[in-house]
Scaffold this motif. Structure first.
Motif, PDB file in Angstrom:
ATOM      1  N   LEU A 140      48.101  29.107  49.719  1.00 32.44           N
ATOM      2  CA  LEU A 140      48.689  30.541  48.840  1.00 32.44           C
ATOM      3  C   LEU A 140      48.215  31.070  47.750  1.00 32.44           C
ATOM      4  O   LEU A 140      48.121  32.069  47.497  1.00 32.44           O
ATOM      5  CB  LEU A 140      50.212  29.970  48.498  1.00 32.44           C
ATOM      6  CG  LEU A 140      51.117  30.784  47.940  1.00 32.44           C
ATOM      7  CD1 LEU A 140      51.419  32.234  48.722  1.00 32.44           C
ATOM      8  CD2 LEU A 140      52.584  30.385  47.465  1.00 32.44           C
ATOM      9  N   MET A 141      47.710  30.109  46.755  1.00 35.06           N
ATOM     10  CA  MET A 141      47.591  30.354  45.360  1.00 35.06           C
ATOM     11  C   MET A 141      45.862  31.004  45.577  1.00 35.06           C
ATOM     12  O   MET A 141      45.505  31.868  44.724  1.00 35.06           O
ATOM     13  CB  MET A 141      47.145  29.481  44.369  1.00 35.06           C
ATOM     14  CG  MET A 141      48.628  29.190  43.980  1.00 35.06           C
ATOM     15  SD  MET A 141      49.351  30.610  43.158  1.00 35.06           S
ATOM     16  CE  MET A 141      51.141  30.266  42.841  1.00 35.06           C
ATOM     17  N   THR A 142      45.292  30.882  46.767  1.00 33.28           N
ATOM     18  CA  THR A 142      43.913  31.483  46.979  1.00 33.28           C
ATOM     19  C   THR A 142      44.252  32.801  47.430  1.00 33.28           C
ATOM     20  O   THR A 142      43.524  33.869  46.791  1.00 33.28           O
ATOM     21  CB  THR A 142      43.273  30.789  48.148  1.00 33.28           C
ATOM     22  OG1 THR A 142      43.014  29.559  47.820  1.00 33.28           O
ATOM     23  CG2 THR A 142      41.665  31.504  48.501  1.00 33.28           C
ATOM     24  N   HIS A 143      45.135  33.156  48.050  1.00 30.80           N
ATOM     25  CA  HIS A 143      45.801  34.446  48.584  1.00 30.80           C
ATOM     26  C   HIS A 143      46.268  35.269  47.002  1.00 30.80           C
ATOM     27  O   HIS A 143      45.705  36.415  47.052  1.00 30.80           O
ATOM     28  CB  HIS A 143      46.608  34.508  49.368  1.00 30.80           C
ATOM     29  CG  HIS A 143      46.369  34.145  50.869  1.00 30.80           C
ATOM     30  ND1 HIS A 143      45.192  35.012  51.575  1.00 30.80           N
ATOM     31  CD2 HIS A 143      46.601  33.035  51.673  1.00 30.80           C
ATOM     32  CE1 HIS A 143      45.281  34.316  52.875  1.00 30.80           C
ATOM     33  NE2 HIS A 143      45.856  33.097  52.913  1.00 30.80           N
ATOM     34  N   VAL A 144      46.820  34.506  46.437  1.00 31.97           N
ATOM     35  CA  VAL A 144      47.475  35.087  45.238  1.00 31.97           C
ATOM     36  C   VAL A 144      46.138  35.596  44.440  1.00 31.97           C
ATOM     37  O   VAL A 144      46.155  36.793  43.528  1.00 31.97           O
ATOM     38  CB  VAL A 144      48.471  34.186  44.551  1.00 31.97           C
ATOM     39  CG1 VAL A 144      48.833  34.872  43.251  1.00 31.97           C
ATOM     40  CG2 VAL A 144      49.541  34.202  45.430  1.00 31.97           C
ATOM     41  N   TYR A 145      45.463  34.581  44.229  1.00 25.06           N
ATOM     42  CA  TYR A 145      44.352  35.004  43.258  1.00 25.06           C
ATOM     43  C   TYR A 145      43.503  36.056  43.583  1.00 25.06           C
ATOM     44  O   TYR A 145      43.170  37.127  42.771  1.00 25.06           O
ATOM     45  CB  TYR A 145      43.173  33.786  43.058  1.00 25.06           C
ATOM     46  CG  TYR A 145      41.970  34.122  42.490  1.00 25.06           C
ATOM     47  CD1 TYR A 145      41.782  34.361  41.172  1.00 25.06           C
ATOM     48  CD2 TYR A 145      40.920  34.442  43.320  1.00 25.06           C
ATOM     49  CE1 TYR A 145      40.711  34.955  40.630  1.00 25.06           C
ATOM     50  CE2 TYR A 145      39.903  34.923  42.726  1.00 25.06           C
ATOM     51  CZ  TYR A 145      39.565  35.121  41.448  1.00 25.06           C
ATOM     52  OH  TYR A 145      38.424  35.545  40.939  1.00 25.06           O
ATOM     53  N   LYS A 146      43.111  36.369  45.042  1.00 22.21           N
ATOM     54  CA  LYS A 146      42.435  37.237  45.609  1.00 22.21           C
ATOM     55  C   LYS A 146      43.108  38.466  45.188  1.00 22.21           C
ATOM     56  O   LYS A 146      42.237  39.386  45.038  1.00 22.21           O
ATOM     57  CB  LYS A 146      42.202  36.978  47.001  1.00 22.21           C
ATOM     58  CG  LYS A 146      41.200  36.046  47.312  1.00 22.21           C
ATOM     59  CD  LYS A 146      39.844  36.672  46.860  1.00 22.21           C
ATOM     60  CE  LYS A 146      38.642  35.917  47.602  1.00 22.21           C
ATOM     61  NZ  LYS A 146      37.432  36.372  47.406  1.00 22.21           N
ATOM     62  N   ALA A 147      44.614  38.708  45.476  1.00 24.87           N
ATOM     63  CA  ALA A 147      45.195  39.842  45.162  1.00 24.87           C
ATOM     64  C   ALA A 147      45.255  40.335  43.681  1.00 24.87           C
ATOM     65  O   ALA A 147      45.066  41.496  43.379  1.00 24.87           O
ATOM     66  CB  ALA A 147      46.642  39.872  45.804  1.00 24.87           C
ATOM     67  N   LEU A 148      45.326  39.112  42.943  1.00 26.54           N
ATOM     68  CA  LEU A 148      45.491  39.618  41.416  1.00 26.54           C
ATOM     69  C   LEU A 148      44.102  39.982  40.771  1.00 26.54           C
ATOM     70  O   LEU A 148      44.055  40.974  39.912  1.00 26.54           O
ATOM     71  CB  LEU A 148      46.028  38.397  40.805  1.00 26.54           C
ATOM     72  CG  LEU A 148      47.587  38.041  41.030  1.00 26.54           C
ATOM     73  CD1 LEU A 148      48.048  37.003  40.193  1.00 26.54           C
ATOM     74  CD2 LEU A 148      48.516  39.365  40.544  1.00 26.54           C
ATOM     75  N   MET A 158      53.187  41.565  48.203  1.00 23.52           N
ATOM     76  CA  MET A 158      51.974  40.681  48.066  1.00 23.52           C
ATOM     77  C   MET A 158      52.155  39.533  48.547  1.00 23.52           C
ATOM     78  O   MET A 158      51.744  38.730  49.324  1.00 23.52           O
ATOM     79  CB  MET A 158      51.360  40.934  46.754  1.00 23.52           C
ATOM     80  CG  MET A 158      50.177  39.798  46.628  1.00 23.52           C
ATOM     81  SD  MET A 158      49.702  39.509  44.830  1.00 23.52           S
ATOM     82  CE  MET A 158      50.941  38.563  44.134  1.00 23.52           C
ATOM     83  N   LEU A 159      53.251  38.887  47.866  1.00 23.53           N
ATOM     84  CA  LEU A 159      53.653  37.518  48.060  1.00 23.53           C
ATOM     85  C   LEU A 159      54.054  36.989  49.378  1.00 23.53           C
ATOM     86  O   LEU A 159      53.825  35.890  49.785  1.00 23.53           O
ATOM     87  CB  LEU A 159      54.681  36.935  47.038  1.00 23.53           C
ATOM     88  CG  LEU A 159      54.983  35.586  46.785  1.00 23.53           C
ATOM     89  CD1 LEU A 159      53.894  34.974  46.558  1.00 23.53           C
ATOM     90  CD2 LEU A 159      56.041  35.257  45.725  1.00 23.53           C
TER      91      LEU A 159
END
Length: 228
Positions: free
Chosen positions: A212-220, A1-2
């Motif tokens: 990056l944290m927008t992608h991380v938020y979406k995944a989580l 994911m990351l």
């Protein structure tokens, strides 16, 4: 994911919307630092130099030393001050990411200006305090790079994730997701800290971190009960 999130963020960081945020942030930073330079020069000339009138060579030497010190200090301040201004425009970064990579999802709600400013100030303050704490540990306990990355990884990961999440959910929901997923958020923060450690390139830190944290938020959020 990351790894996928990092790849996507890097590929988009030089896109037109991101460049617009970067130039606005750098422009405001330059204006602020130039203004600060003139203010400090005026203060030195008004309150310090008159006392050195009988020793003109001391006044000249001191002027050069202070001028050099100001120049070095401003060199160190460019990145954190740019981050401060970029924090105000992070909604533009997040929206560009969401529209490009998540076209089927609802676009997040931009934060109120007051909230954006407060978050930007918090980013700035935490980066300054975190690095001061790391410097103290380096000077007195001989710790170096690991402290820098751990401190900044935690602070930057937490704060940038909070920003990305608040575009979609409440503070309580954002905190709940963050507490349940501390490891991937911290690892994302380490990636941000790695960019922050590179001079000049670290001007891109807010853009990369916001994406990056927008992608991380979406995944989580997709894994949790909170709607993305």
């Amino acid at each position: 994911m990351l790894a996928n999130a990092i790849s996507r963020s890097v590929s988009q960081v030089f896109s037109a919307p991101f460049r617009a945020v970067l130039w606005k942030s750098i422009g405001l930073t330059i204006v602020l630092l130039i203004g600060l330079w003139f203010v400090l020069e005026a203060l030195i000339s008004t309150f310090l130099m008159p006392f050195l009138g009988p020793w003109p060579w001391v006044a000249t030497a001191l002027a050069w030393i202070l001028g050099g010190g100001l120049l070095i200090a401003m060199g160190f301040l460019i990145a954190p001050v740019t981050s401060l201004f970029a924090g105000v425009f992070l909604d533009e970064v997040a929206e560009a990411v969401e529209r490009t990579h998540y076209p089927k999802d609802p676009v997040g709600t931009p934060l109120a200006l007051r909230q954006s400013v407060m978050i930007a100030l918090r980013f700035f303050g935490l980066v300054i305090l975190g690095n001061l704490a790391a410097l103290i540990l380096v000077l007195f306990f001989g710790l170096g790079v690991p402290v820098f990355f751990v401190v900044n990884g935690y602070l930057l990961g937490r704060e940038y994730f909070q920003f990305a999440a608040l575009r979609h959910v409440s503070v309580a929901q954002a905190d709940a997701i963050r507490l349940q997923n501390g490891t991937p958020i911290f690892l994302g923060g380490l990636a941000i800290a790695a960019l922050l450690a590179v001079p000049i390139v670290n001007l891109l830190t807010p853009l990369f971190a916001g994406a990056l944290m927008t992608h991380v938020y979406k995944a989580l959020a997709a894994r949790s009960s909170v709607a993305a």
